[in-house]
Write a protein that holds these residues in place. Structure first.
Motif, PDB file in Angstrom:
ATOM      1  N   GLY A 286       0.831  -1.208   0.000  1.00 22.78           N
ATOM      2  CA  GLY A 286       0.000   0.000   0.000  1.00 22.78           C
ATOM      3  C   GLY A 286       0.861   1.252   0.000  1.00 22.78           C
ATOM      4  N   LYS A 287       1.993   1.172   0.689  1.00 27.07           N
ATOM      5  CA  LYS A 287       2.887   2.345   0.768  1.00 27.07           C
ATOM      6  C   LYS A 287       3.643   2.532  -0.560  1.00 27.07           C
ATOM      7  CE  LYS A 287       3.569   2.011   5.747  1.00 27.07           C
ATOM      8  NZ  LYS A 287       3.372   0.596   6.143  1.00 27.07           N
ATOM      9  N   ILE A 288       4.034   1.409  -1.148  1.00 26.84           N
ATOM     10  CA  ILE A 288       4.772   1.481  -2.418  1.00 26.84           C
ATOM     11  C   ILE A 288       3.901   2.107  -3.516  1.00 26.84           C
ATOM     12  CG2 ILE A 288       5.794   0.067  -4.278  1.00 26.84           C
ATOM     13  CD1 ILE A 288       7.603  -0.309  -1.974  1.00 26.84           C
TER      14      ILE A 288
ATOM     15  N   ASP B  57      13.770  -3.351  -4.135  1.00 26.99           N
ATOM     16  CA  ASP B  57      12.312  -3.409  -3.928  1.00 26.99           C
ATOM     17  C   ASP B  57      11.839  -2.233  -3.062  1.00 26.99           C
ATOM     18  OD1 ASP B  57      12.148  -5.680  -5.456  1.00 26.99           O
ATOM     19  OD2 ASP B  57      12.002  -7.072  -3.777  1.00 26.99           O
ATOM     20  N   TYR B  58      12.701  -1.737  -2.175  1.00 23.83           N
ATOM     21  CA  TYR B  58      12.349  -0.588  -1.330  1.00 23.83           C
ATOM     22  C   TYR B  58      12.374   0.730  -2.117  1.00 23.83           C
ATOM     23  CZ  TYR B  58      12.494  -2.750   3.371  1.00 23.83           C
ATOM     24  OH  TYR B  58      12.232  -3.473   4.505  1.00 23.83           O
ATOM     25  N   ILE B  59      13.254   0.792  -3.115  1.00 22.06           N
ATOM     26  CA  ILE B  59      13.407   2.089  -3.815  1.00 22.06           C
ATOM     27  C   ILE B  59      12.611   2.160  -5.122  1.00 22.06           C
ATOM     28  CG2 ILE B  59      15.663   2.595  -2.768  1.00 22.06           C
ATOM     29  CD1 ILE B  59      16.966   1.797  -5.459  1.00 22.06           C
ATOM     30  N   SER B  60      12.047   1.031  -5.540  1.00 21.99           N
ATOM     31  CA  SER B  60      11.230   1.048  -6.769  1.00 21.99           C
ATOM     32  C   SER B  60       9.816   1.453  -6.364  1.00 21.99           C
ATOM     33  CB  SER B  60      11.219  -0.336  -7.424  1.00 21.99           C
ATOM     34  OG  SER B  60      12.534  -0.766  -7.676  1.00 21.99           O
ATOM     35  N   VAL B  61       9.601   2.741  -6.248  1.00 25.75           N
ATOM     36  CA  VAL B  61       8.354   3.246  -5.661  1.00 25.75           C
ATOM     37  C   VAL B  61       7.670   4.229  -6.612  1.00 25.75           C
ATOM     38  CG1 VAL B  61       7.347   4.483  -3.703  1.00 25.75           C
ATOM     39  CG2 VAL B  61       9.276   2.945  -3.326  1.00 25.75           C
ATOM     40  N   VAL B  62       6.406   3.928  -6.885  1.00 23.14           N
ATOM     41  CA  VAL B  62       5.605   4.798  -7.757  1.00 23.14           C
ATOM     42  C   VAL B  62       5.539   6.206  -7.171  1.00 23.14           C
ATOM     43  CG1 VAL B  62       3.341   5.103  -8.835  1.00 23.14           C
ATOM     44  CG2 VAL B  62       4.189   2.809  -8.341  1.00 23.14           C
ATOM     45  N   GLY B  63       5.806   7.195  -8.001  1.00 21.55           N
ATOM     46  CA  GLY B  63       5.720   8.591  -7.550  1.00 21.55           C
ATOM     47  C   GLY B  63       7.013   9.090  -6.929  1.00 21.55           C
TER      48      GLY B  63
END
Ligand SMILES: Cc1cc2nc3c(=O)[nH]c(=O)nc-3n(C[C@H](O)[C@H](O)[C@H](O)COP(=O)(O)O)c2cc1C
Length: 198
Positions: free
Chosen positions: A58-60, A106-112
């Motif tokens: 949800g956060k990603i 996986d932590y840094i591949s974040v939409v927006g």
């Protein structure tokens, strides 16, 4: 002033990693050449990097607002997006890099934050930034298809919009009879040269 993020992924004790012998010298030379720049070292094994859990998704994919900036999960993505240059230092493990680096990705591949979706498909948000990947390998791979670490890193950084990527590979260090110190010195020479123009 540029911000450099030095991302390290290796479990070896201080002074033991061939990769870090070269990457630490790269950073040293870079600092000499760019004393005004800020270099931040991120040793992944000293961070709270975990595999993504159900609540994390949800956060990603959720909204990026003032609240999201306080999220411990998203702090790595915001930190990554704030940097101008990236130095990745990771040995070859099982044809790729240590799993903790994939967990970090996986932590840094974040939409927006590092990319966004558009009607034309995903677009990287980190255009114009640059990266170097420093890697030590037991054998010789070059660009062989079964080398998955450098090729993956280049692909995901490209997805973020980062096109200027260099690789320094210190290869064959586990081959019987090879002079390891000589290989490391060769790597350091390449690193010192690149650090002048990075
Ligand atoms: C868990 C593990 C997996 C490895 N897998 C590979 C591999 O697939 N191919 C290879 O050439 N070397 C492999 N190696 C050897 C390392 O890449 C090599 O020893 C390298 O120099 C280690 O770098 P470091 O001193 O920075 O840790 C592996 C080593 C470890 C510990």
């Amino acid at each position: 002033m540029n911000k450099v993020l030095y991302i390290k992924a290796n479990i070896k004790n201080e002074g033991q990693s061939r990769t870090f012998k070269v990457s630490d010298r790269f950073i040293e030379e870079y600092k000499k050449n760019n004393p005004q720049d800020e270099v931040f070292e991120l040793d992944l094994y000293k961070e709270n990097i975990d595999f993504l859990r159900p609540d994390d998704l949800g956060k990603i994919f959720g909204p990026k607002d003032e609240a999201s900036k306080e999220s411990p999960l998203l702090k790595y993505a915001y930190q990554f997006a704030e940097a101008d240059k990236y130095v990745f230092a990771a040995p070859m493990w099982n044809l790729s890099f240590p799993a903790i680096l994939k967990a970090y990705i996986d932590y840094i591949s974040v939409v927006g934050i590092t990319f966004k979706y558009t009607a034309e498909g995903p677009v990287g948000l980190l255009q114009g930034k640059k990266a170097v990947h420093i890697v030590s390998r037991g054998g010789e791979y070059g660009n062989a298809p079964y080398e998955m670490g450098d090729r993956y890193l280049r692909t995901i950084l490209g997805f973020f919009g980062i096109a200027d990527i260099e690789t320094i590979a210190i290869e064959n260090v586990d081959v019987v009879g090879v002079n390891v110190d000589e290989k490391i010195e060769e790597g350091i020479s390449k690193a010192s040269l690149l650090a002048k123009e990075f």
